[in-house]
Design a protein around this motif. Sequence first.
Motif, short mmCIF file in Angstrom:
data_model
loop_
_atom_site.label_atom_id
_atom_site.label_comp_id
_atom_site.label_asym_id
_atom_site.label_seq_id
_atom_site.Cartn_x
_atom_site.Cartn_y
_atom_site.Cartn_z
N GLY A 221 -17.35 -0.45 59.22
CA GLY A 221 -17.41 -1.62 58.36
C GLY A 221 -17.24 -2.97 59.04
N GLN A 222 -17.31 -3.01 60.37
CA GLN A 222 -17.18 -4.29 61.07
C GLN A 222 -18.55 -4.96 61.21
OE1 GLN A 222 -14.36 -4.12 64.63
NE2 GLN A 222 -14.90 -1.95 64.44
N ASP B 160 -24.41 1.58 68.02
CA ASP B 160 -23.43 2.04 67.04
C ASP B 160 -22.51 0.90 66.64
OD1 ASP B 160 -21.52 3.44 65.57
OD2 ASP B 160 -20.72 4.54 67.29
N PRO C 242 -14.85 -0.44 69.15
CA PRO C 242 -14.66 0.89 68.57
C PRO C 242 -13.32 1.01 67.84
CG PRO C 242 -14.58 0.97 70.98
CD PRO C 242 -15.01 -0.40 70.61
N GLY D 51 -22.73 3.76 59.57
CA GLY D 51 -21.69 4.30 58.69
C GLY D 51 -21.72 3.63 57.34
N SER D 52 -21.06 2.50 57.22
CA SER D 52 -20.88 1.87 55.90
C SER D 52 -22.20 1.46 55.26
CB SER D 52 -19.93 0.68 56.02
OG SER D 52 -20.30 -0.15 57.09
N MET E 92 -13.93 8.88 71.20
CA MET E 92 -13.17 7.66 71.49
C MET E 92 -11.73 8.08 71.78
SD MET E 92 -14.96 5.27 68.63
CE MET E 92 -15.49 6.73 67.74
N ASP F 229 -17.32 10.66 64.69
CA ASP F 229 -16.42 9.81 65.46
C ASP F 229 -15.06 10.47 65.62
OD1 ASP F 229 -17.95 7.36 65.96
OD2 ASP F 229 -18.01 7.22 63.77
N HIS G 181 -23.49 11.77 63.22
CA HIS G 181 -22.66 11.13 64.24
C HIS G 181 -21.20 11.32 63.83
CE1 HIS G 181 -21.78 7.96 67.29
NE2 HIS G 181 -20.85 7.58 66.44
N VAL H 225 -26.98 4.39 64.78
CA VAL H 225 -25.85 4.99 64.07
C VAL H 225 -25.46 4.04 62.95
CG1 VAL H 225 -23.44 5.72 64.26
CG2 VAL H 225 -25.01 6.10 66.18
C1 DX5 Z 1 -16.78 2.77 65.23
C2 DX5 Z 1 -17.58 4.03 65.18
C3 DX5 Z 1 -18.84 3.92 64.42
C4 DX5 Z 1 -18.65 3.56 62.98
C5 DX5 Z 1 -19.85 2.78 62.55
O1 DX5 Z 1 -15.80 2.87 66.20
O2 DX5 Z 1 -17.91 4.46 66.48
O3 DX5 Z 1 -19.61 5.10 64.54
O4 DX5 Z 1 -18.50 4.65 62.15
O5 DX5 Z 1 -19.63 2.34 61.26
P1 DX5 Z 1 -20.37 1.07 60.69
O6 DX5 Z 1 -21.83 1.40 60.63
O7 DX5 Z 1 -19.75 0.89 59.35
O8 DX5 Z 1 -20.10 -0.07 61.61
#
Ligand code: DX5
Length: 233
Positions: free
Chosen positions: A143-144, A173, A139, A195-196, A66, A33, A31, A193
């Motif tokens: 890390g939120q 996501d 978005p 990330g952190s 985005m 961004d 994925h 999806v």
């Molecule tokens: C946020 C992104 C996400 C983000 C997710 O705007 O669209 O794809 O990388 O990251 P985590 O899993 O850390 O919330």
Amino acid sequence: MILAPSLLSADFGNLERELRALEDAGLTWMHIDVMDGSFVPNITLGPPVIKRLRKCSRLFFDVHLMIVAPERLLAAFADAGADMLVVHAEACTHLDDTLREIRRLGIKAGAAVSPDTPVRALESVVPLLDSALVMSVHPGFGGQAFIPESLGKVRALRAMLRERGGQAVTAVDGGVDPDNTPDLVAAGAEVLVSGSAFFSRPPYAARLQDFLRAAATARPDPQHRRCGTDRDY
Ligand code: DX5
Ligand code: ZN
């Protein structure tokens, strides 16, 4: 369930190594961004970086745009090697035309809704969607914390796709981790999806298993039936 690691949390100093490590660990999606500092208050990367990454990876590139007015750059991202472009409903003046253009470019098309946008914003474009994405954080940043109301949106999205005969996968996501994975899968999420939560706990093969094990514990969602018949989207 497909786990799509978000490049945003990878080591930006070693992206080629990161992509190879993901492939070696059994991941199939990446994925990516793309942020423009306008639609969201952050800037990441664009077509030249994706083009370079394409040269060293066979992963499915799920590119999350985005950016404002994404129709300006669809061809550039498709040429760079995106396998799918996901645009935001809030960023498109004519969402249907934008999705049609993505498909015309020969790649998959998706649309996302931010936390304050109801999933019915996608209702009229269901036949044009390969992926429908519920943003479970605002978005802009990794890390939120996961927004709990997103679960209801995933259920409503699944109900809407079912009712409209849509073929799109349901994706989520933001703030996704092994703890909320069972509920998300039970609600109908098919692409997660992360990330952190994913990148913070290497090795990647073991981390993938954490998510897959969590997904396997998902119990049928008691709210599914209700959402299959009403129109709460
Ligand atoms: C946020 C992104 C996400 C983000 C997710 O705007 O669209 O794809 O990388 O990251 P985590 O899993 O850390 O919330
Ligand atoms: Zn994303």
